[in-house]
Design an enzyme around this catalytic site. Structure first.
Site, PDB file in Angstrom:
ATOM      1  CG  ASP A 116      -5.830   1.409   3.381  1.00 24.35           C
ATOM      2  OD1 ASP A 116      -5.806   2.558   3.005  1.00 24.35           O
ATOM      3  OD2 ASP A 116      -5.969   1.247   4.523  1.00 24.35           O
ATOM      4  CD  GLU A 175      -3.431   4.467  -1.282  1.00 20.27           C
ATOM      5  OE1 GLU A 175      -3.598   5.546  -1.492  1.00 20.27           O
ATOM      6  OE2 GLU A 175      -3.083   3.797  -0.017  1.00 20.27           O
ATOM      7  CG  ASP A 193       0.123   6.831  -1.258  1.00 23.40           C
ATOM      8  OD1 ASP A 193      -0.957   7.361  -1.239  1.00 23.40           O
ATOM      9  OD2 ASP A 193       1.193   7.745  -1.174  1.00 23.40           O
ATOM     10  CD  GLU A 195      -2.296   1.252   3.051  1.00 25.64           C
ATOM     11  OE1 GLU A 195      -2.437   0.228   3.321  1.00 25.64           O
ATOM     12  OE2 GLU A 195      -2.467   2.564   3.314  1.00 25.64           O
TER      13      GLU A 195
END
Lengths: 267, 267
Positions: A111, A114, A42, A38
């Site tokens: 999440d 990502e 991101d 994650e």
């Protein structure tokens, strides 16, 4: 579990299926979970969306590009994308999270999106991940209005009025309810030139002002039939209005019947 | 201007030299300036550094990875990298910025670095940009201590003491000077178990506490000769200590001679 359906909706077939499994694994399920992916994803998402915006809006400055990107990569946007590809049915969640409905929690789903982007990046490089991001964001990007996306209701109302050379609104706290730690504010928003007065409520002065601004924007747009359709559509989509349309009253009525204006509540 | 030297130090030869020129152009110089490239390059840098950290620290969780990345991509870090490749001599600055020394301003140089990463990304793709980032960050990455980088002095002192099972320090404001809008705080930091008392000063209580914590950390490290060398080195590098080493006093001396402890000032 058969992940072919998910891979198809992502538009990416994993060479290393273990990465896909890890991306779908919440920390409540296993020590090999998706949080490091994650972290990586991101950044993958940020760059992919930055590049899409950079290409699409050649004339927009970096401040507006940043505002647009922030809105496209935030939790709610990722949550909505997670729903379009039914990520929730593939999640590996621990007992407790399963029982408490973790598979539909926006933070967990966002999440996981990502983490999926991070996993694709590791599996096949940035271009492969960017291709997936582009595909998933296609519908969203086609719809956004770069002038308004991500602006709050007070800003949108102000810009709407400025564009029509109408004096700016004023906001007044007209009441507070409840104990100090749990107060509720009532704020009125006045646009005297248009005889608009609406009241917003919220857990803070700021929230109540934003609620009032949303209602006021609905009201002033309703008063301008020519531009109404376009602007109202923009407003609805970008500020996610789910409030009742404000009633518009004469100033006299306002003073006499303070309980009457439309009341919107903002968390 | 001949940009070959810069291209060599970056390790990238531009196929589209116009992108390099744009990346070096401040908004004070031309309408075709580097701010949109900076927006893009910020994301390029974030992902490139995220990936480097992800690979280098397989056991570190995403919270610590985020802390490390934030420190590696912040203005000061980029400014230092800009200096290693002498970016300032290639800047296109407007008259005013030239006169006011814009070519050595950290914000302008850091922004230009981001713009350069954005330009390389557009010129040759993510992998080419990541290669340049890796090369420029090689020396920095070789040096960082992932346990301490980016932590403030109070946190470092607390962790140092906790690691040795020593009771945590206490901080007390012992004096304030100056008018309300321009106050200076004096804060003492006490580590009673080690008879350490130091005083920090700063424009806010927080800054004074951090100043005191830095001195206290120097003092407690000086008291622990075995571990001193390693920890002191870490401390110096990561919190950029330029303060005098604190004197360590007996508690009695503290009470009698409050002017004596080492005083560090933090902006």
């Amino acid at each position: 579990m058969d992940l072919k359906g998910l891979e198809e909706r992502l538009g990416h077939r994993f060479k290393q299926p273990a990465l896909l499994q890890q991306a779908l694994t919440h920390r409540s399920f296993s020590a090999v979970h998706n949080e490091r992916l994650e972290f990586l994803g991101d950044s993958v998402l940020n760059l992919a969306v930055a590049h899409l915006l950079y290409d699409k809006y050649a004339k927009i400055d970096e401040g507006d590009l940043s505002r647009l990107r922030a809105n496209l990569v935030k939790q709610q946007a990722l949550f909505e994308i997670a729903q379009t590809i039914s990520v929730s049915q593939y999640l590996n969640l621990g007992e407790g999270e399963l029982k408490s409905g973790g598979f539909r929690r926006p933070s967990i789903l966002a999440d996981t999106m990502e983490a999926l982007f991070g996993a694709i990046f590791l599996d096949a490089g940035f271009d492969a991940a960017a291709k997936v991001v582009r595909k998933l964001y296609e519908a969203v990007l086609a719809q956004i209005d770069p002038k308004t996306l991500g602006k709050d209701a007070k800003t949108l109302l102000q810009e709407y009025l400025q564009g029509r050379k109408i004096a700016l609104p004023t906001y007044n706290v007209i009441a507070t309810h409840g104990a100090a730690h749990n107060q509720e504010f009532e704020v009125e928003c006045l646009v005297p030139k248009l005889d608009v007065r609406v009241v917003g409520m919220g857990g803070s002065r700021r929230a109540a002002e934003q609620g009032a601004a949303k209602l006021a924007l609905e009201a002033v747009v309703a008063l301008a039939p020519a531009a109404a359709k376009r602007a109202r559509k923009t407003t609805r989509r970008d500020t996610q209005l789910s409030l009742p349309v404000a009633t518009v009253q004469t100033p006299q009525a306002d003073l006499l019947t303070p309980a009457e204006p439309a009341v919107g509540k903002t968390a």
